[in-house]
Design a protein around this motif. Structure first.
Motif, mmCIF file in Angstrom:
data_model
loop_
_atom_site.group_PDB
_atom_site.id
_atom_site.type_symbol
_atom_site.label_atom_id
_atom_site.label_comp_id
_atom_site.label_asym_id
_atom_site.label_seq_id
_atom_site.Cartn_x
_atom_site.Cartn_y
_atom_site.Cartn_z
ATOM 1 N N SER A 1 0.833 -1.207 0.000
ATOM 2 C CA SER A 1 0.000 0.000 0.000
ATOM 3 C C SER A 1 0.867 1.256 0.000
ATOM 4 C CB SER A 1 -0.902 0.016 1.236
ATOM 5 O OG SER A 1 -0.123 0.226 2.406
ATOM 6 N N ASP A 2 0.268 2.363 -0.390
ATOM 7 C CA ASP A 2 0.992 3.635 -0.401
ATOM 8 C C ASP A 2 1.527 3.978 0.985
ATOM 9 O OD1 ASP A 2 0.331 3.715 -3.047
ATOM 10 O OD2 ASP A 2 -0.967 5.487 -2.918
ATOM 11 N N ASP A 3 0.731 3.717 2.006
ATOM 12 C CA ASP A 3 1.170 4.025 3.373
ATOM 13 C C ASP A 3 2.399 3.200 3.751
ATOM 14 O OD1 ASP A 3 -0.761 5.920 3.754
ATOM 15 O OD2 ASP A 3 -2.150 4.590 4.812
#
Length: 401
Positions: A390-392
């Motif tokens: 994920s981007d996070d």
């Protein structure tokens, strides 16, 4: 060694004339290219042919903004220090607009650090270590190939379906091998908490003692093996493993083995049923790949390898970035590259703004034998965009924007 591609021989004479040189320079864009041509020709020679084909096509279509692309290429001899020296010569002496290439992960990281320090745009073609775009990622470095994480995620997806619980690993003892093993173990263990890792073998790259490695793995009695070796090391491992029955009734999952560069040399010794990433050029039926294959075979009278795809897509990406930037200014190149979409023989790809990783994917399938030659069977394309965290998570892995 330095190779020039795209400069007519007559320019060698004209270069002595300052005014003529300046005029010529206004009509071209120099691209610096570095790779381990003498260190791993099985991959880098097809890679060179791939980028040569791309440059021919780009220049035949008018270049970029009416300017011809000229590649100045250097051999890094498989040494990080030589690669940095080459990068410095290309930038300071040759006046290239940007840098491309590199194969080995440790070399790619060295050139990426140079790019960061000197604020030079760098399109890393091949290095697979996750550090390239995450822990050691920087504003000036982008990568084309699907990373270790991406390929490990593709392979772990298949490995998790196997009944095997006891796993052994074999990988070259340098950045690429270490990174590949670490991320595969992480991803597979997350999917299968019941798995036990019973052996790790770390032969030096290019100097495997296959007999000792096979014996050590066999003594651990694994149900399955992760292999990350490639090139001549892979040939030695397969030969010794076949002789000693290491692969009999054991599942094997293997990075890169389905690439023609590494599968072809195995010939009739190719083990069947290994789960691999690779490039089954003979079985891909898409308009994009058909066009590439036809052009490649017409120019070189040979079939492409995975390196051919990488070289071709690298220069096509560079041309697209230059065209979008409308300039050779480094900061404008970076801004143009972030989020750009580029057509490749595998379909359209995106260079993500978040981490500068492209979404180029890979084919996953199994090894097989056909007419005494290794092939990939039961394969399918995996879109790289679907095999990234994920981007996070990426933001946590990449300290620098």
């Amino acid at each position: 060694m330095t190779f020039r591609y795209g400069l007519p021989a007559a320019f060698a004479v004209l270069a002595a004339l300052g005014a003529t040189t300046a005029a010529r320079a206004q009509g071209e864009i120099k691209i610096g290219e570095i790779n381990s041509y003498s260190g791993l020709p099985a991959f880098t020679e097809p890679y060179r042919k791939g980028w040569q084909l791309a440059i021919d096509e780009i220049n035949a279509a008018g270049g970029v903004g009416g300017k011809k692309l000229v590649v100045v290429s250097k051999d890094d001899a498989g040494k990080p220090a030589d690669a940095v020296t080459a990068a410095n010569e290309l930038v300071s002496r040759e006046g290239v607009a940007l840098l491309t290439g590199t194969f080995f992960s440790n070399i790619g990281l060295a050139v990426a650090d140079y790019a960061k320090q000197k604020k030079v745009f760098f399109m890393a073609a091949e290095p697979l270590t996750d550090a390239m775009t995450w822990s050691n990622g920087n504003r000036y470095t982008f990568r084309l190939r699907p990373s270790n994480y991406m390929q490990a995620a593709m392979l772990a997806e298949e490995a998790a379906k196997l009944p095997a619980k006891r796993w052994a690993t074999i990988a070259p003892n340098y950045e690429y091998g270490q990174s590949a093993v670490a991320v595969f173990k992480q991803l597979l263990s997350a999917k299968r908490p019941d798995i036990e890792w019973v052996s790790e073998q770390w032969p030096p790259q290019g100097k495997i003692d296959a007999g000792a490695v096979v014996q050590a793995v066999a003594s651990a009695k694994p149900d399955a093996i992760l292999n990350v070796t490639f090139g001549p090391d892979l040939v030695k491992l397969v030969r010794e493993g076949n002789t000693r029955g290491l692969f009999k009734d054991r599942s094997v999952v293997s990075f890169l083995t389905g690439e023609p560069e590494y599968l072809d040399p195995l010939k009739e010794e190719t083990p069947e049923g290994w789960i691999v990433t690779g490039y089954p050029w003979y079985g891909i039926k898409t308009p994009e790949h058909d066009a590439f294959l036809k052009a490649y075979q017409a120019k070189f009278n040979d079939y492409p390898r995975l390196g051919s795809i990488v070289g071709y897509a690298t220069m096509k990406s560079v041309a697209a970035i230059l065209a979008k930037a409308g300039s050779t200014d480094t900061e404008k190149l970076v801004e143009a590259a972030e989020g750009i979409q580029v057509d490749s023989p595998f379909g359209r790809i995106t260079f993500r703004k978040l981490d500068h990783q492209s979404t180029l994917g890979a084919f996953v399938g199994k090894t097989g034998l056909k007419d005494g030659k290794g092939v990939m069977v039961d394969f399918g394309y995996r879109d790289g965009a679907k095999y990234l965290p994920s981007d996070d998570e990426v933001r946590k892995l990449r300290p620098e924007g």
